[in-house]
Write a protein that holds these residues in place. Structure first.
Motif, mmCIF file in Angstrom:
data_model
loop_
_atom_site.group_PDB
_atom_site.id
_atom_site.type_symbol
_atom_site.label_atom_id
_atom_site.label_comp_id
_atom_site.label_asym_id
_atom_site.label_seq_id
_atom_site.Cartn_x
_atom_site.Cartn_y
_atom_site.Cartn_z
ATOM 1 N N GLY A 113 -49.326 -10.482 5.537
ATOM 2 C CA GLY A 113 -50.690 -10.012 5.431
ATOM 3 C C GLY A 113 -50.884 -8.678 6.105
ATOM 4 N N SER A 114 -52.128 -8.256 6.145
ATOM 5 C CA SER A 114 -52.504 -6.978 6.743
ATOM 6 C C SER A 114 -53.452 -7.221 7.905
ATOM 7 C CB SER A 114 -53.180 -6.084 5.697
ATOM 8 O OG SER A 114 -54.489 -6.569 5.413
ATOM 9 N N ALA A 115 -53.917 -6.134 8.508
ATOM 10 C CA ALA A 115 -54.892 -6.229 9.592
ATOM 11 C C ALA A 115 -56.318 -6.279 9.074
ATOM 12 C CB ALA A 115 -54.727 -5.050 10.552
ATOM 13 N N GLN A 116 -56.485 -6.326 7.760
ATOM 14 C CA GLN A 116 -57.810 -6.418 7.158
ATOM 15 C C GLN A 116 -58.557 -7.619 7.731
ATOM 16 O OE1 GLN A 116 -60.915 -6.134 5.802
ATOM 17 N NE2 GLN A 116 -59.992 -4.998 4.112
ATOM 18 N N PRO A 117 -59.735 -7.396 8.346
ATOM 19 C CA PRO A 117 -60.429 -8.525 8.994
ATOM 20 C C PRO A 117 -61.218 -9.408 8.040
ATOM 21 C CG PRO A 117 -61.685 -6.512 9.296
ATOM 22 C CD PRO A 117 -60.427 -6.107 8.579
ATOM 23 N N CYS A 177 -60.912 -11.138 4.205
ATOM 24 C CA CYS A 177 -60.207 -11.360 2.947
ATOM 25 C C CYS A 177 -60.155 -12.854 2.658
ATOM 26 C CB CYS A 177 -58.794 -10.779 2.991
ATOM 27 S SG CYS A 177 -57.698 -11.573 4.173
ATOM 28 N N GLU A 178 -59.934 -13.190 1.395
ATOM 29 C CA GLU A 178 -59.873 -14.596 0.985
ATOM 30 C C GLU A 178 -58.452 -15.080 0.761
ATOM 31 O OE1 GLU A 178 -62.769 -16.109 -1.875
ATOM 32 O OE2 GLU A 178 -63.704 -14.124 -1.900
ATOM 33 N N ARG A 179 -57.488 -14.170 0.688
ATOM 34 C CA ARG A 179 -56.123 -14.547 0.341
ATOM 35 C C ARG A 179 -55.460 -15.347 1.454
ATOM 36 N NH1 ARG A 179 -52.190 -11.913 2.803
ATOM 37 N NH2 ARG A 179 -50.710 -12.412 1.159
ATOM 38 N N SER A 180 -54.459 -16.123 1.039
ATOM 39 C CA SER A 180 -53.666 -16.875 2.004
ATOM 40 C C SER A 180 -52.597 -15.968 2.596
ATOM 41 C CB SER A 180 -52.998 -18.069 1.304
ATOM 42 O OG SER A 180 -51.987 -18.627 2.125
ATOM 43 N N TYR A 181 -52.243 -16.232 3.833
ATOM 44 C CA TYR A 181 -51.161 -15.481 4.461
ATOM 45 C C TYR A 181 -49.782 -15.939 3.981
ATOM 46 C CZ TYR A 181 -54.532 -13.424 7.699
ATOM 47 O OH TYR A 181 -55.582 -12.732 8.252
ATOM 48 N N PHE A 182 -49.771 -16.835 2.983
ATOM 49 C CA PHE A 182 -48.509 -17.259 2.394
ATOM 50 C C PHE A 182 -48.395 -16.828 0.940
ATOM 51 C CE2 PHE A 182 -49.508 -19.910 5.982
ATOM 52 C CZ PHE A 182 -48.340 -19.833 6.710
ATOM 53 N N ASP A 183 -49.390 -16.053 0.465
ATOM 54 C CA ASP A 183 -49.235 -15.388 -0.823
ATOM 55 C C ASP A 183 -48.121 -14.356 -0.697
ATOM 56 O OD1 ASP A 183 -51.344 -16.852 -1.765
ATOM 57 O OD2 ASP A 183 -52.823 -15.240 -1.583
ATOM 58 N N THR A 184 -47.503 -14.028 -1.800
ATOM 59 C CA THR A 184 -46.367 -13.099 -1.748
ATOM 60 C C THR A 184 -46.742 -11.680 -2.174
ATOM 61 O OG1 THR A 184 -45.696 -13.837 -3.952
ATOM 62 C CG2 THR A 184 -44.638 -14.897 -2.043
ATOM 63 N N SER A 185 -48.025 -11.409 -2.328
ATOM 64 C CA SER A 185 -48.467 -10.038 -2.573
ATOM 65 C C SER A 185 -49.717 -9.780 -1.750
ATOM 66 C CB SER A 185 -48.741 -9.796 -4.056
ATOM 67 O OG SER A 185 -49.801 -10.605 -4.498
ATOM 68 N N CYS A 186 -49.838 -8.524 -1.306
ATOM 69 C CA CYS A 186 -50.953 -8.170 -0.421
ATOM 70 C C CYS A 186 -51.144 -6.663 -0.444
ATOM 71 C CB CYS A 186 -50.667 -8.639 1.011
ATOM 72 S SG CYS A 186 -51.952 -8.227 2.216
ATOM 73 N N LYS A 187 -52.391 -6.208 -0.379
ATOM 74 C CA LYS A 187 -52.680 -4.780 -0.311
ATOM 75 C C LYS A 187 -52.568 -4.281 1.125
ATOM 76 C CE LYS A 187 -55.755 -4.328 -4.314
ATOM 77 N NZ LYS A 187 -57.130 -3.972 -4.753
ATOM 78 N N THR A 188 -52.090 -3.065 1.261
ATOM 79 C CA THR A 188 -52.030 -2.459 2.589
ATOM 80 C C THR A 188 -53.448 -2.215 3.106
ATOM 81 O OG1 THR A 188 -51.888 -0.239 1.622
ATOM 82 C CG2 THR A 188 -49.801 -1.351 2.173
ATOM 83 N N TYR A 206 -50.622 -0.433 6.249
ATOM 84 C CA TYR A 206 -49.548 -1.385 6.538
ATOM 85 C C TYR A 206 -49.851 -2.805 6.066
ATOM 86 C CZ TYR A 206 -47.815 2.263 9.640
ATOM 87 O OH TYR A 206 -47.338 3.460 10.135
ATOM 88 N N VAL A 207 -48.789 -3.519 5.776
ATOM 89 C CA VAL A 207 -48.770 -4.976 5.721
ATOM 90 C C VAL A 207 -47.562 -5.420 6.542
ATOM 91 C CG1 VAL A 207 -49.886 -5.182 3.473
ATOM 92 C CG2 VAL A 207 -47.392 -5.029 3.607
ATOM 93 N N MET A 208 -47.506 -6.694 6.867
ATOM 94 C CA MET A 208 -46.377 -7.196 7.650
ATOM 95 C C MET A 208 -45.938 -8.544 7.102
ATOM 96 S SD MET A 208 -46.055 -7.652 11.800
ATOM 97 C CE MET A 208 -47.167 -9.065 11.930
ATOM 98 N N ALA A 209 -44.619 -8.718 7.020
ATOM 99 C CA ALA A 209 -44.040 -10.014 6.643
ATOM 100 C C ALA A 209 -43.290 -10.564 7.845
ATOM 101 C CB ALA A 209 -43.101 -9.862 5.451
ATOM 102 N N VAL A 210 -43.451 -11.865 8.104
ATOM 103 C CA VAL A 210 -42.737 -12.531 9.188
ATOM 104 C C VAL A 210 -41.820 -13.568 8.567
ATOM 105 C CG1 VAL A 210 -42.916 -13.748 11.382
ATOM 106 C CG2 VAL A 210 -44.764 -12.209 10.662
#
Length: 891
Positions: free
Chosen positions: A837-841, A843-854, A858-862
């Protein structure tokens, strides 16, 4: 007792709507395989329907069933077998082979359960842990759910050292030698007495034995005892924030040649002292606490307390200049404390957010009165051997603080802590609004009268009165604004530009805060509890009005007894009291336990100029999930503290959700005296001149970027942060002026220029000489993916983490923070995606989706290690750019 992690081969099932019996009967078939720690809440879908609303970032709680099958060896038959759950959020019931064996109501305290009565030796056993976090509105922040900390298995023979049976202190320390006082609890579950030898060896950080002692002890049948050893360590290496040397204490219980049990604890050699003349001293040296309040979640990963996640958070806070954390508002986990020991980060550990008055309808206050003593005992037992822990926080913004019974409870908790650990100090974070209770309208009315403000009608309900206060304050603003303008003009005539800017900044801040109060008048009347109500009211706790409230004789009278129940008087947002307290209470030591981040210039002056003030704890050091919207800049008419779905994060950390430093972090580091290089922060050009809602926790909506395509020729507001007397700003080699900065000007100079791509450079000027420089460069339009991995290998233990910071750069490597890109990741191999995910405060997306807007570039994958060896391949891609593959070896 011999211990081992008990975190693999678990299953989890979430079956809403089913009874516990139905769910447990089917969980074996439907559960999915997991490795602990595992936060179940972060895997839920955010929803506007949850009662938690923005308090948990719209994550709902649920009912979760954790199960594990394991074999109990025959040799355990005569052993004591226990499990330790380091933290389980939600009311927790534990069953073994269908038998109830334990429970826990507080989600942040470790607890033990005995397995012996229900174990099947030499056979398979079935462990079930039911965690109920369906009772929503039980936390004011993102709590996580379920077994989010480690579980450990302890096995002890007839003669053993209990799981928390070793306590180490260092009461006497000199340059040449130190005394380690080692107290060892001993148990004998057998029917015969045994004469054992307690053999203790102390090893330094290089693994060399530096001291030892052997003590004979006769343990009588079915009894318990304690051995105490004073062990001399010559030429000790002391533990402090700059040199966190740790020792290991290894203990064996011997009966002849037989080793009954072994234990090992890590500790540090250091001394603490406290008085109003020298403040807090560690090893005889005064230390000012550069503190950060933090919550326990790890942003896009949720609350899973993995060692690498804790180490990354503490490491980044340390790099940003902090030397102390306040665990808000509950006991810290063991893993976090081990990291703090290693990094040299001081810790204020905290008991709870409430005592006997709830802040949310289902919070810990419902159980506090019946279990506070065992909660204290568990916290102290966990913390005792950690040199990083220096303060026990007894509570946070306790509503009972202005009452005699509250003071009595404070004394009871203080005495309980001291009976268990007299080597550390106690404090309590007091909030003036909550402590004042029904007398707050009286306090604020007197404060407004003192400042010449119109005093509102004090006969209505407290929240209505506060709305009236805000309205009347707005009416009073015009006259004050005229005075401010006249003062600014006079200062301008005299050539004192810096003072003019300071006056204008103060006035702007005051007007924005009071405007926010008017906007929230109706909301304050209707709010029934939780974070939003209190946070909304905190709008009055800034500027001159806040100082007048802080020093109110009524507030002093109400809190006088309560403040004497602790070693260090802790104040939240009551900085105005700090200096005056020394005159009235010359023996009192003060700590700013919670303060507004943007007020750091004033706060740190107060800390530096008053010996009895030992530090400041900003809210907050690291952004976190929940309490959503405290710091979000709304340019669309939205308002803070109104639970606006899908806001997810607080957005007020010096570091954002990904751990990237925001400009205020560099500002704080400069004020602390830890950075000489200037720093450039640019207010968002695309938001220039727009109206914005504000809260006292917000500083400036700025970033370190000089890439704003489409805004050529438009105004750009720039803050140059520096401790130098002056700074000069250059754009493409052309000076845009020289302005005063440094301490006399709140370590800041502000410029407004027309945007032009290229190089923006700030130069610190000391005694007329150009010194340190800092520059920002515009990124070209051509971009490529940039991937920075913090490691290339992990252990195949199911626990290690690899962080991949993903952004875009131009052909020169300049980051492009303007360009918004959809980034995709694909993970192959033994590792798994632990968060993306990103630092966007919001959003509705899950942090386990495999696509994300910067977001802001930045975005970060763990990536979390698996349990088998191999290579994990992470493919990062974005349309129109060459994919990047990161490989992580798991061994």
């Amino acid at each position: 007792m011999k211990k081992q992690l008990f975190c693999t081969q678990w299953k989890i099932s979430n079956q809403p709507g089913k009874s516990m019996v139905e769910a447990m009967m089917t969980t074996k078939e439907t559960g999915r395989q997991i490795t602990l720690p595992y936060d179940a809440m972060i895997h839920e879908a955010v929803t506007p329907d949850t009662k938690n609303a923005g308090q948990t970032g719209y994550y709902p709680g649920g009912m979760y069933y954790y199960t594990k099958d394991f074999t109990a060896p025959e040799e355990w038959r005569n052993c004591l077998v226990q499990l330790e759950f380091e933290g389980s959020y939600g009311r927790t019931l534990v069953y073994l082979n269908g038998d109830f064996i334990g429970e826990q109501v507080y989600g942040y305290t470790n607890f033990f359960v005995d397995l012996n009565d229900s174990l099947k030796y030499g056979e398979e056993n079935h462990l079930e842990v039911a965690v109920n976090n369906e009772t929503e509105k039980n936390s004011r922040w993102y709590s996580g759910s379920g077994l989010y900390r480690d579980v450990r298995l302890y096995v002890g023979e007839a003669i053993h050292i209990p799981a928390t049976g070793v306590r180490i202190s260092t009461p006497e320390v000199t340059e040449n030698e130190a005394v380690a006082d080692v107290r060892i609890s001993l148990g004998n579950r057998g029917f015969r007495k045994a004469k054992v030898h307690v053999e203790t060896v102390i090893l330094d950080d290089q693994g060399r034995a530096v001291a030892s002692r052997v003590t004979p002890v006769t343990l009588f049948a079915l009894g318990q005892d304690e051995a105490e050893q004073r062990i001399i360590i010559h030429k000790p290496k002391l533990w402090d924030v700059d040199n966190p040397h740790c020792y290991r204490c290894q203990i064996r219980l011997l009966e002849g040649e037989r080793v009954w049990d072994e234990a090992e604890e890590t500790f540090g050699i250091r001394t603490l002292s406290l008085n109003p003349s020298t403040g807090l001293s560690i090893n005889g040296k005064t230390v000012k606490l550069r503190g950060a309040c933090i919550h326990h979640d790890h942003g896009i990963m949720g609350a899973a307390a993995l060692p690498d996640a804790e180490a990354r958070k503490i490491g980044k806070l340390k790099e940003a200049g902090f030397n102390c954390i306040r665990m808000a508002h509950h006991p810290a986990g063991r893993t976090l404390l081990e990291v703090c020991d290693r990094f040299g980060m001081l810790v204020m550990d905290e008991l709870s957010d409430a005592w006997t008055h709830t802040k949310n309808s289902n919070d810990f206050a419902n159980d506090f009165n019946t279990c506070w003593e065992e909660t204290v005992e568990a916290m102290v037992a966990k913390d005792y051997n950690h040199p990083s822990v220096i303060l026990y926080g007894m509570g946070n913004e306790i509503q009972e603080a202005g009452t005699a019974k509250g003071a009595r409870m404070g004394r009871r908790i203080h005495r309980k802590i001291k009976s268990l650990d007299d080597t550390r100090y106690t404090t309590n974070a007091v909030n003036g609004i909550l402590a004042a209770g029904d007398r707050f309208p009286e306090i604020i009315g007197a404060a407004m009268a003192q400042l010449g403000m119109p005093v509102p009608d004090m006969t209505g309900p407290a929240q209505e009165v506060q709305g009236q206060e805000a309205q009347q304050e707005v009416q009073h603003q015009e006259a004050q604004r005229q005075e401010v303008q006249q003062e600014a003009q006079r200062q301008e005539v005299q050539g004192q530009e810096a003072q003019r800017q300071k006056v204008q900044r103060q006035e702007a801040q005051r007007q924005e805060v009071q405007r926010q109060e008017v906007q929230h008048q109706e909301k304050q009347r209707q709010e029934t509890g939780g974070s939003d109500a209190l946070n909304s009211m905190m709008g009055v706790m800034v500027g001159p009005l806040a100082d007048a409230i802080a020093v109110s004789p009524i507030l002093t009278e109400l809190t006088e007894e309560f403040m004497e129940t602790m070693d260090v008087a802790g104040y939240n947002y009551l900085t105005g009291r700090h200096a005056m307290e020394h005159e009235r209470y010359p023996n009192r030591v003060i700590l700013g336990t919670e303060t507004f981040p943007g007020d750091i210039a004033n706060l740190w002056r107060t800390v530096e100029e008053n010996a009895h003030v030992i530090g400041d704890m900003t809210w907050t050091g690291y952004d976190y999930l929940g309490e959503a919207g405290i710091g979000i800049f709304h340019y669309d008419g939205g308002m803070n503290f109104q639970s606006m779905f899908p806001e997810r994060a607080a957005y007020i950390g010096d570091l954002d959700l990904l751990g990237n430093r925001r400009p205020i972090s560099y500002y704080r580091q400069i004020i602390y005296g830890l950075r000489k290089e200037p720093y450039i922060a640019v207010e968002r050009l695309n938001r220039h001149g727009m109206n914005v809602g504000r809260t006292p926790w917000m500083w400036k909506d700025n970033m370190a970027s000089w890439t704003w395509p489409g805004y050529e020729g438009k105004p750009a507001v720039i803050q140059v942060l520096s401790d130098a007397e002056e700074v000069e700003l250059f754009l493409n080699g052309i000076s845009k002026g020289r302005k005063p900065a440094g301490r006399a000007n709140d370590w800041m100079a502000q410029f407004e220029i027309a945007y032009e791509p290229g190089t923006l450079e700030a130069v610190a000027v000391r005694n007329g000489i150009e010194c340190e420089r800092y520059r920002l460069c515009s990124a070209d339009s051509g971009v490529r993916l940039s991937v920075e991995a913090d490691r290339t290998s992990m252990s195949a233990n199911g626990r290690d983490l690899c962080y991949l910071m993903i952004g875009t750069v131009d052909q020169n490597g300049t980051p492009n923070l303007w360009e918004e890109r959809e980034i995709s990741v694909r993970v192959e191999g033994p590792g798994s995606l632990a968060g993306f995910g990103s630092a966007q405060p919001s959003c509705e997306r899950s942090y386990f989706d495999t696509s994300c807007k910067t977001y802001d570039g930045y975005v970060m994958a763990v990536i979390r290690a698996g349990l088998t060896e191999g290579t994990t391949r992470v493919t990062i891609s974005s349309g129109g750019m060459e994919p990047v593959v990161a490989e992580i070896e798991e061994r």
